[in-house]
Design a protein around this motif. Structure first.
Motif, PDB file in Angstrom:
ATOM      1  N   VAL A 120      36.563  30.028  38.752  1.00  0.00           N
ATOM      2  CA  VAL A 120      36.049  31.615  39.486  1.00  0.00           C
ATOM      3  C   VAL A 120      36.899  31.942  40.501  1.00  0.00           C
ATOM      4  O   VAL A 120      36.739  30.634  41.141  1.00  0.00           O
ATOM      5  CB  VAL A 120      34.741  31.353  39.329  1.00  0.00           C
ATOM      6  CG1 VAL A 120      34.125  32.449  40.287  1.00  0.00           C
ATOM      7  CG2 VAL A 120      33.385  30.765  38.578  1.00  0.00           C
ATOM      8  N   GLY A 121      36.931  33.040  40.164  1.00  0.00           N
ATOM      9  CA  GLY A 121      37.548  33.302  41.729  1.00  0.00           C
ATOM     10  C   GLY A 121      38.322  34.804  41.670  1.00  0.00           C
ATOM     11  O   GLY A 121      39.006  35.198  40.348  1.00  0.00           O
ATOM     12  N   ARG A 122      38.832  35.096  42.972  1.00  0.00           N
ATOM     13  CA  ARG A 122      40.280  36.492  42.484  1.00  0.00           C
ATOM     14  C   ARG A 122      41.203  36.485  41.657  1.00  0.00           C
ATOM     15  O   ARG A 122      41.688  35.024  42.447  1.00  0.00           O
ATOM     16  CB  ARG A 122      40.035  37.475  43.903  1.00  0.00           C
ATOM     17  CG  ARG A 122      40.310  38.737  44.100  1.00  0.00           C
ATOM     18  CD  ARG A 122      40.872  39.165  45.161  1.00  0.00           C
ATOM     19  NE  ARG A 122      40.777  38.742  46.481  1.00  0.00           N
ATOM     20  CZ  ARG A 122      40.320  38.311  47.602  1.00  0.00           C
ATOM     21  NH1 ARG A 122      38.785  38.555  47.348  1.00  0.00           N
ATOM     22  NH2 ARG A 122      40.753  37.351  48.631  1.00  0.00           N
ATOM     23  N   LYS A 123      41.956  36.779  40.975  1.00  0.00           N
ATOM     24  CA  LYS A 123      42.583  36.721  40.115  1.00  0.00           C
ATOM     25  C   LYS A 123      44.046  36.937  41.436  1.00  0.00           C
ATOM     26  O   LYS A 123      44.783  38.122  40.587  1.00  0.00           O
ATOM     27  CB  LYS A 123      42.790  36.573  38.609  1.00  0.00           C
ATOM     28  CG  LYS A 123      41.405  36.400  38.425  1.00  0.00           C
ATOM     29  CD  LYS A 123      41.403  36.699  36.588  1.00  0.00           C
ATOM     30  CE  LYS A 123      40.783  36.315  36.064  1.00  0.00           C
ATOM     31  NZ  LYS A 123      39.422  37.547  35.627  1.00  0.00           N
ATOM     32  N   LYS A 127      46.695  31.591  43.587  1.00  0.00           N
ATOM     33  CA  LYS A 127      45.329  30.705  42.830  1.00  0.00           C
ATOM     34  C   LYS A 127      45.800  29.626  41.591  1.00  0.00           C
ATOM     35  O   LYS A 127      44.809  29.425  41.865  1.00  0.00           O
ATOM     36  CB  LYS A 127      44.469  31.985  42.435  1.00  0.00           C
ATOM     37  CG  LYS A 127      43.447  32.803  43.439  1.00  0.00           C
ATOM     38  CD  LYS A 127      42.467  32.190  44.206  1.00  0.00           C
ATOM     39  CE  LYS A 127      42.260  32.337  45.158  1.00  0.00           C
ATOM     40  NZ  LYS A 127      40.629  32.317  45.824  1.00  0.00           N
ATOM     41  N   GLY A 152      37.146  36.525  37.581  1.00  0.00           N
ATOM     42  CA  GLY A 152      36.777  37.017  38.511  1.00  0.00           C
ATOM     43  C   GLY A 152      37.971  38.652  39.130  1.00  0.00           C
ATOM     44  O   GLY A 152      37.607  39.143  37.624  1.00  0.00           O
ATOM     45  N   ASP A 177      36.409  39.710  33.467  1.00  0.00           N
ATOM     46  CA  ASP A 177      36.607  40.603  35.175  1.00  0.00           C
ATOM     47  C   ASP A 177      35.408  40.089  35.721  1.00  0.00           C
ATOM     48  O   ASP A 177      34.912  38.739  36.048  1.00  0.00           O
ATOM     49  CB  ASP A 177      36.299  42.245  35.146  1.00  0.00           C
ATOM     50  CG  ASP A 177      37.142  42.506  36.117  1.00  0.00           C
ATOM     51  OD1 ASP A 177      37.169  41.815  37.314  1.00  0.00           O
ATOM     52  OD2 ASP A 177      36.940  43.955  36.291  1.00  0.00           O
ATOM     53  N   GLN A 178      35.244  40.579  36.989  1.00  0.00           N
ATOM     54  CA  GLN A 178      33.725  39.931  37.979  1.00  0.00           C
ATOM     55  C   GLN A 178      32.509  39.910  37.384  1.00  0.00           C
ATOM     56  O   GLN A 178      32.623  41.147  36.647  1.00  0.00           O
ATOM     57  CB  GLN A 178      34.611  40.903  38.882  1.00  0.00           C
ATOM     58  CG  GLN A 178      32.965  40.563  40.082  1.00  0.00           C
ATOM     59  CD  GLN A 178      33.557  41.027  41.439  1.00  0.00           C
ATOM     60  OE1 GLN A 178      33.794  41.891  41.600  1.00  0.00           O
ATOM     61  NE2 GLN A 178      33.256  39.649  42.427  1.00  0.00           N
ATOM     62  N   HIS A 181      26.567  37.925  39.595  1.00  0.00           N
ATOM     63  CA  HIS A 181      25.401  36.631  40.376  1.00  0.00           C
ATOM     64  C   HIS A 181      24.724  35.816  38.613  1.00  0.00           C
ATOM     65  O   HIS A 181      25.118  34.183  38.720  1.00  0.00           O
ATOM     66  CB  HIS A 181      24.614  36.905  40.966  1.00  0.00           C
ATOM     67  CG  HIS A 181      24.852  35.766  41.293  1.00  0.00           C
ATOM     68  ND1 HIS A 181      25.987  34.782  42.178  1.00  0.00           N
ATOM     69  CD2 HIS A 181      23.406  34.718  41.450  1.00  0.00           C
ATOM     70  CE1 HIS A 181      25.089  33.776  42.173  1.00  0.00           C
ATOM     71  NE2 HIS A 181      23.905  33.822  41.757  1.00  0.00           N
ATOM     72  N   LYS A 184      27.655  34.521  36.355  1.00  0.00           N
ATOM     73  CA  LYS A 184      28.322  33.570  36.970  1.00  0.00           C
ATOM     74  C   LYS A 184      27.375  32.183  37.038  1.00  0.00           C
ATOM     75  O   LYS A 184      28.019  31.277  36.229  1.00  0.00           O
ATOM     76  CB  LYS A 184      28.571  34.254  38.430  1.00  0.00           C
ATOM     77  CG  LYS A 184      29.263  32.851  38.617  1.00  0.00           C
ATOM     78  CD  LYS A 184      29.716  33.063  40.175  1.00  0.00           C
ATOM     79  CE  LYS A 184      29.084  33.499  40.931  1.00  0.00           C
ATOM     80  NZ  LYS A 184      29.477  33.492  42.737  1.00  0.00           N
ATOM     81  N   VAL A 206      33.339  28.153  46.045  1.00  0.00           N
ATOM     82  CA  VAL A 206      32.683  27.992  44.329  1.00  0.00           C
ATOM     83  C   VAL A 206      32.404  27.091  43.839  1.00  0.00           C
ATOM     84  O   VAL A 206      31.891  25.993  43.189  1.00  0.00           O
ATOM     85  CB  VAL A 206      33.870  28.479  43.614  1.00  0.00           C
ATOM     86  CG1 VAL A 206      35.489  28.010  44.151  1.00  0.00           C
ATOM     87  CG2 VAL A 206      32.774  28.681  41.573  1.00  0.00           C
ATOM     88  N   GLY A 309      35.221  38.325  46.214  1.00  0.00           N
ATOM     89  CA  GLY A 309      35.723  37.390  46.651  1.00  0.00           C
ATOM     90  C   GLY A 309      34.687  36.607  46.795  1.00  0.00           C
ATOM     91  O   GLY A 309      33.894  36.618  47.833  1.00  0.00           O
TER      92      GLY A 309
END
Length: 338
Positions: A120-123, A127, A152, A177-178, A181, A184, A206, A309
């Motif tokens: 999980v995170g901004r790609k 990363k 993410g 994608d994102q 909540h 997630k 995370v 993010g």
């Protein structure tokens, strides 16, 4: 002019420069939470160091970040190790399910059976997604039914990378994608392990989310996440595919170890990393700057719902913690270009 303290949040964006200049022009104390990525060239610009050395107080997330910035000229007496904070209730799946009337599941998101590995995170390039994909394909040869979720926001680097990524590296991968909540949190609860293979990371909020959802973590050794996860997770040699594969296999084959590490992590969150704990550390830092500040102006790159993010999650959680302690908090932030 309304504020008692101006709180800058997150390098390496120009709002930090503007916020610092505004605060000094208005004669206000200015503090900063830089979320410094050690070794990332974008953070090493001379103007950011000038601001860091001149802020009245600095809130860092780890002792590693504290030592690094003191060695580069930030006065040690101004640095407070506050950490990151999360609200445990936001990761209670039963509570979220009640609030959403059971509508967490997105019917377009596959939910296969079998073991699940989660990112999980901004790609972004730093990363570590290429090494994760290679390790995952090696893992599949030993455990064919395993699934990898990549969750993410997609940046341009990732769009290009994914477009040209060989199909054999995409096998068994579900790329999202994102997500909201609630979804997630659901993915965290149903996964077996979270992997954060980043080259640069200031903390890794995370990790806290994973522990509250009952899963262990794997992070690179000699990193800020490794300090946060010490004793509560496994580490691997950065850029060593075989080592990451070995750690993944170790956790997937040992449910007892997964449980032990996740419980240790959860205990650490509740003891050190709730919004109330971080809010208390921040308040102590404010009091060392100004005797009784009540009005806080947060200057952030982005802020919920314009979130992209973990850094925006940190800004929001910190602000909420201060509000719960009775502080008035206003936020100046950017927004996406619609």
């Amino acid at each position: 002019r309304w504020a008692d303290v101006v709180h800058l949040h997150t390098l390496p964006f120009p709002h930090v420069i503007a916020g610092f200049l505004w605060a000094r022009w208005a004669g206000k104390p200015v503090v900063i939470t830089p979320l410094f990525h050690i070794g990332d060239p974008q953070y090493e610009h001379w103007i950011f160091y000038q601001i860091l050395r001149r802020c009245d107080r600095m809130f860092v997330l780890t002792d590693r970040e504290r030592r690094y910035l003191i060695a580069r000229g930030v006065p040690s007496e101004r640095v407070v190790v506050a950490g990151c904070g999360v609200d445990p209730e936001r990761y209670d799946l039963k509570l979220i399910t009640r609030e959403t009337n059971g509508s967490l599941v997105d019917s377009t998101v596959p939910m296969p059976s079998g073991h699940t590995v989660l990112f999980v995170g901004r790609k972004e390039a730093h990363k570590g997604l290429p090494i994760l994909l290679k390790a995952f394909q090696q893992l599949r040869r030993r455990s064919p039914g395993v699934t990898l979720y990549l969750v993410g926001p997609r940046v341009e680097w990732f769009r290009q990378f994914w477009r040209h990524c060989p199909n054999e590296l995409k096998a068994g991968v579900i790329e999202l994608d994102q997500v909201p909540h609630g979804l997630k949190v659901q993915l965290l609860h149903r996964s077996d392990v979270l992997v954060l293979p980043s080259t640069f990371e200031s903390f890794g909020i995370v990790l806290l989310e994973a522990w509250l959802c009952g899963i262990p973590v794997i992070v690179p050794e000699d990193s800020a996440p490794a300090e946060v996860a010490s004793g509560c997770g496994l580490t691997f040699h950065l850029d060593n595919v075989d080592d990451l594969t070995s750690q993944l296999l170790r956790l997937l084959e040992d449910p007892s170890l997964r449980h032990i590490l996740a419980e240790r992590g959860r205990s650490r969150v509740l003891e050190q990393y709730t919004t109330d704990h971080v809010g208390a550390a921040t308040v102590r830092g404010y009091w060392r700057t100004l005797r009784r500040p009540r009005r806080i102006l947060v200057v952030s790159h982005l802020y919920a719902p314009e979130s992209f993010g973990g850094t925006q999650v940190v800004a929001e959680q910190d602000s909420n913690g201060l509000r719960r302690k009775g502080y008035q908090v206003r936020v100046i932030c950017g927004r996406f270009d619609k």
